[in-house]
Scaffold this motif. Sequence first.
Motif: not given
Length: 574
Positions: A27, A309-310, A314
């Motif tokens: 990441r 959540r993804s 962000h």
Amino acid sequence: MLSSVAAPSALLPGASPVPVHEASAERDRQWWRSSVIYQIYPRSFRDLHGDGIGDLPGITAEIPALAELDIDAIWLSPFYKSPQKDAGYDVADYCSVDPIFGTLEDFDALVATAKKHGIRVIVDLVPNHCSDQHALFQAALAAPENSPARDMFIFRDGTGENGENPPNNWQSHFGGPAWTRITNPDGTPGQWYLHLFDSTQPDFNWDNPAVHQEFERILRFWLDRGVGGFRVDVAHALIKKSGLPDWGGRADGASIEGFPGHEAPMFGQAGIHDIYRSWRKILEDYDGDRVLCAEATIDPLDRLTDWVRSDEMHQAFNFAYLHHPWDAGDLRSTIEASLKAFDKVGAPTTWVLSNHDVVRHVSRFGLTGGHARSGDGLGPEDNQPDHVLGQARARAASLLMLGLPGGVYLYQGEELGLPDHTALDHGHRQDPTFHRTNGERLGRDGCRVPLPWTADAPSFGFSSTGKAWLPQPEEWRGLARNLQALEPASTLSLYRTALRLRRELSLGHGSLAWWPEYDAEGVVAFLNNGVLVVMNMGTSSVELPAGELLVSSAPEAGRDGFLAPDTAVWLRLA
């Protein structure tokens, strides 16, 4: 300059760091996971027009100074066309710049200059409400009941025999009812409209697809101009519970006994998440890894992570951390709970100590006798902070925050160690909270006072004419940026050093493991990428392990192998 600590005790025999958060190399490419974002309140940053109100050219002129802080982005509070009833959070046109701040060309110049210095520009988006001067609301007032124009907002018939009472008992964040009755074109009493904030800020009706379309247009307008993303104001309030039922809890939805925040009918409704999923897809149409950050006052932390959540936001502001008291146990619990909650959804945690809505942390941490006032400001009649204590604690808290993995938000002036203007005369106050509550709540003017740039200039260099929309306290002269830039022990120098080291040592992308030997000593200590971060919140000095002193919150802190109360250090362990 790096210096060495004398070699005191090592880690206790048998003790080992306790991991809480692990780094993820996969990441590291996403800048916002470790970002440092600097909030600019435009009207108080720098005034080049000379009218006493900060402007976009003033921000552009100081981009080089901001670049010295090793920040990744600036976040601009609203600069849109507005009657300024709530300092720009009452937007009359989302796709234009208010003349007091400049022009769209000035905005483009700001983005271009920031880009040259490697800084992104994030703008504030206010989707829950607009100004009552917005063309859409003016059209709604002129349109008949149940018309498409009315349906852009939340209009309802009143209760009582003649509709003389509001549709429900909801209260405004700024005090008083959350409903205002309109007068029809023929002079008769009309329907009521909802405003969770000031009466000049009608709430949009997000059950209407036309509202969605309007804001998707606005998003693309600014994305096309090169913005790096959006901070979304009151991100949890857009959808209201069907039927608009009464609510006996707090107006801001914070949990109290008998009224948990997750039951508040004006906040946190499930349909909100579909909105942000659609916005995320829009941002992904653009290059440059654009971001969404939620201002969502949600508790507990496990519920806040629904916003990140993804496929949604962000980042989300961590208000639990912002409001932590000066207590080591409470702070450790908040940090650990935050990391564990956000890790579950693969999102970075954000850390913040001050913003434009709260008392600056220098003043908060200097309050030894408590804050009796129920509102959100400090005034001359209140218990006054101990400025020396507040400065020491704020420097320590800032150093600890900058050592945490995740994203950091800074509020303009905190790098100067500015306190609130706690002696501001009430005659100068402009926050609608003060006026709607008849002074019972002071509001947020104290943390919004224009910045001091030059000690011996009119208005401390904020404006060449000496004008300032709020008066600056005289004691800020000694905190002016030009003086601090020359002083190695200043708060500005501390921030510059810590932010440079944070980037060089990849602390934002790092891990966190508690350092167990301090658990019962009023100390917060953790290991991140080989750096031991220690803050003493207790009442007596504590011994430090052997290591190289990288940075300290006070000139002598840690140099004798001991850490005094209300100070913090970063050590590279021997």
